[in-house]
Design an enzyme around this catalytic site. Sequence first.
Site, PDB file in Angstrom:
ATOM      1  N   HIS A  48      75.444 -29.366 -62.716  1.00 16.17           N
ATOM      2  CA  HIS A  48      76.671 -30.591 -62.601  1.00 16.17           C
ATOM      3  C   HIS A  48      77.704 -30.306 -64.422  1.00 16.17           C
ATOM      4  O   HIS A  48      78.496 -30.453 -64.639  1.00 16.17           O
ATOM      5  CB  HIS A  48      75.836 -32.600 -63.435  1.00 16.17           C
ATOM      6  N   HIS A  72      76.612 -30.031 -72.410  1.00 15.68           N
ATOM      7  CA  HIS A  72      76.665 -31.863 -73.086  1.00 15.68           C
ATOM      8  C   HIS A  72      76.121 -32.131 -72.973  1.00 15.68           C
ATOM      9  O   HIS A  72      75.579 -33.435 -73.072  1.00 15.68           O
ATOM     10  CB  HIS A  72      78.582 -32.015 -72.690  1.00 15.68           C
ATOM     11  N   GLU A  76      70.305 -34.820 -75.692  1.00 20.32           N
ATOM     12  CA  GLU A  76      70.450 -36.014 -74.585  1.00 20.32           C
ATOM     13  C   GLU A  76      69.009 -35.495 -73.320  1.00 20.32           C
ATOM     14  O   GLU A  76      67.678 -36.161 -73.130  1.00 20.32           O
ATOM     15  CB  GLU A  76      71.201 -36.719 -73.917  1.00 20.32           C
ATOM     16  N   ASP A  77      69.154 -34.965 -72.494  1.00 21.54           N
ATOM     17  CA  ASP A  77      68.323 -34.404 -71.577  1.00 21.54           C
ATOM     18  C   ASP A  77      67.625 -34.089 -71.812  1.00 21.54           C
ATOM     19  O   ASP A  77      66.184 -33.594 -70.451  1.00 21.54           O
ATOM     20  CB  ASP A  77      69.156 -34.486 -69.914  1.00 21.54           C
ATOM     21  N   ASP A 139      82.943 -35.543 -67.800  1.00 21.12           N
ATOM     22  CA  ASP A 139      81.837 -35.764 -67.644  1.00 21.12           C
ATOM     23  C   ASP A 139      81.549 -36.905 -66.439  1.00 21.12           C
ATOM     24  O   ASP A 139      80.870 -36.906 -65.495  1.00 21.12           O
ATOM     25  CB  ASP A 139      80.593 -35.683 -68.401  1.00 21.12           C
ATOM     26  N   ASP A 260     107.552 -52.678 -52.412  1.00 18.03           N
ATOM     27  CA  ASP A 260     107.843 -50.932 -52.443  1.00 18.03           C
ATOM     28  C   ASP A 260     106.255 -50.486 -52.807  1.00 18.03           C
ATOM     29  O   ASP A 260     105.947 -49.809 -54.094  1.00 18.03           O
ATOM     30  CB  ASP A 260     108.087 -51.415 -53.569  1.00 18.03           C
TER      31      ASP A 260
HETATM   32 MN    MN Z   1      76.299 -35.333 -68.015  1.00 17.64          MN
END
Ligand code: MN
Length: 716
Positions: A48, A72, A76-77, A139, A260
């Site tokens: 990712h 990134h 957090e993870d 992201d 259109d």
């Molecule tokens: Mn991410």
Amino acid sequence: MMRQFELVEKVVSYDPSADEASLNRAYVYAMKMHGSQTRASGDPYYSHPVEVAGILTELKLDAGSIITALLHDTVEDTEATLEEIEKLFGHEIARLVDGVTKLTRLELTSDDSKQAENFRKLVLAMSQDIRVLLVKLADRLHNMRTLHFIKKQEKRQRIAAETLEIYAPLAERIGIAAWREELQDLAFREVHTEARESIVSRLKQLREDGQSAVDTIIRDLTDCLLEGALTSDVSGREKSPYSIWDKMKRKAVEFEQLSDIMAFRVLVDDTTACYQALGLLHAAYPLVPGRFKDYISVPKPNGYQSLHTVLIGPSGHRIEVQIRTRDMHDTAEFGVAAHWSYKDGGDPRQIGESLHWVRQLLDILENTAGADEFLEHTKLDLYQDMVFCFTPKGDLHSLPRGATPIDFAYSVHSEIGNRTVGARINGRHKPLRTVLENGDQIEIQTAKNAKPSPTWESYAVTGKAKACIRRFIRQEKRQEFMELGKAILERTFRQGGYSYSEKAFNPMPDGIKSEKLDDLYAQIGEGLTSAVEVLHTVHPEAKNKHKAEKVVPIGRAREQRKKAKDDALPIQGLIPGMAVHYAGCCHPIPGDQIVGIVISGKGVTIHRSDCDMLQQFADQPDRWIEVSWGSAKDDTAHRVSRLQATLANLPGALGSLTTVIGRNGGNISDLKFTNRTTDFFDVLIDVEVEDIKHLTNIIAALRATPAVNSVDRARG
Ligand code: MN
């Protein structure tokens, strides 16, 4: 997935000065940290961040952005920390990763779509560096491309709705139309699956009926321009299902009425050719009035330039035509980022100054003048003077920068504000004066009988909070003044030898200005009307009788005081609920002889009875109130007393002073130097003590300290 060397080679191809070693390290670090984590698709998680980095290379972003993209999700993870990232990749990268992490922590927890606008502002406000926003958008783009792997429908729906409301508009505002369109289409598939399918099938129907003749029209338009000796690239397509649906929604029309649905793009060499092409097309085909727009002379704030017109096309269909140069086209698709890279593509030295385009973009965002409706949403710094905070339920409140939990409480509801007793910020107890930060979650704690404190006004910044606090305090004070005024009037009558009855004021006697008795009480309590004069109005004969009596002697009516005992008050002789202040000139403490003075608009001020300031009230006897300290049992609160000391100017002198005070149970609340010479210095010390005995002990202990030359209570 891009391999490590492919990614690095790609970055170096457009930015030869990029730090290859750092890029390699970031790739390996992300792989290592995400380890065996997997995505919903079953892919290893680290694919990712690598894909996100890949998306950003399409914009030819600088190595810093690419490294940030790779890292990134690590904070957090994974086990990674910002400190470690700063050590390995430097301060700038750590700051960028931190920015992206903070945006990731924001979740749209409320279903209220009215919050979307605030949320977009919040994201902008938090993206102080445009690269943070670009990484976050990339992201989101990759997460949307892989959205279908997520099993829970509810989660897919939420992410898709958030994308439509927050991220697609943000992509639009920074001018990256290609991302905006892809985000919208991917989200549309999820949120309105049926609507999308029906639009797609109708488009297919139109094509089969020969009504959607994109190829034919491209040929016709190209020929028309060639006849005018203008070479061009004409491309065309059906509009995206989302933009058709959006238009149906906005204009409340049925699909059949939307004529259109085909859009054509004419790319030419320069600006002059744009207007030539426009002239040729308008000469060859009837134009639909009111649809021509010149975004070349007046670009959109995000830098977008183009001519827009709608024609009745070759086969009688309404078609939308956009005319622009190739430069303008790149800007339209990829924002100023791509435009800059494109222009300087051949010159590596210029690209080495990698962040030039970022500045260019910010220039455009910041310097666009005029009351364009986009402007508000485009300026990155516009929200720097605001903070956005959440209730525990996820409702968003925008407040001016510097706002405190008090402002937040009043922003939720004035009743909540009035009953506030405390606040938890992000789950932790914090003082009410704490300055709020973007993204803070605030839980206001209330109590039924709580009241606003006057000190709140000094740390509220919103007009609403200030006004509510003031109004409440004014009402409270009026109540106090009424009670105080009544007590003063009763006492004045009693001292004059008259019994007091409210009947005397019904009807109001001539010569008294107040219309209602409550108003009169308040006037007297506030010190605006003299109780003695009221007595004299009601009983004119009292005038001569009592002229001599001026100051009520201290210490009289001790029996009365005992009767009027109020356990809740440290001071006896006051009316319950009356505003009490301790005079800043003499700092009275329990044990001191004291007297109360009614001050207009403030309530009662307690002075030491030997205070020099009392002289100025000598001729206003009705302002004086007899008071005394309650018994020590009732009063456990500590009070501030002020000492003035002269210390030898020696190392450790101040230290020994504070040590002695501390050892004797005094708490220093303030300390100020007033005079300093080579030998000695003077200092004012505010000490919290229990009573006069406590203070005397401290003074004695200080006098026994060698470094202390002299010490006394400060007076006035
Ligand atoms: Mn991410």
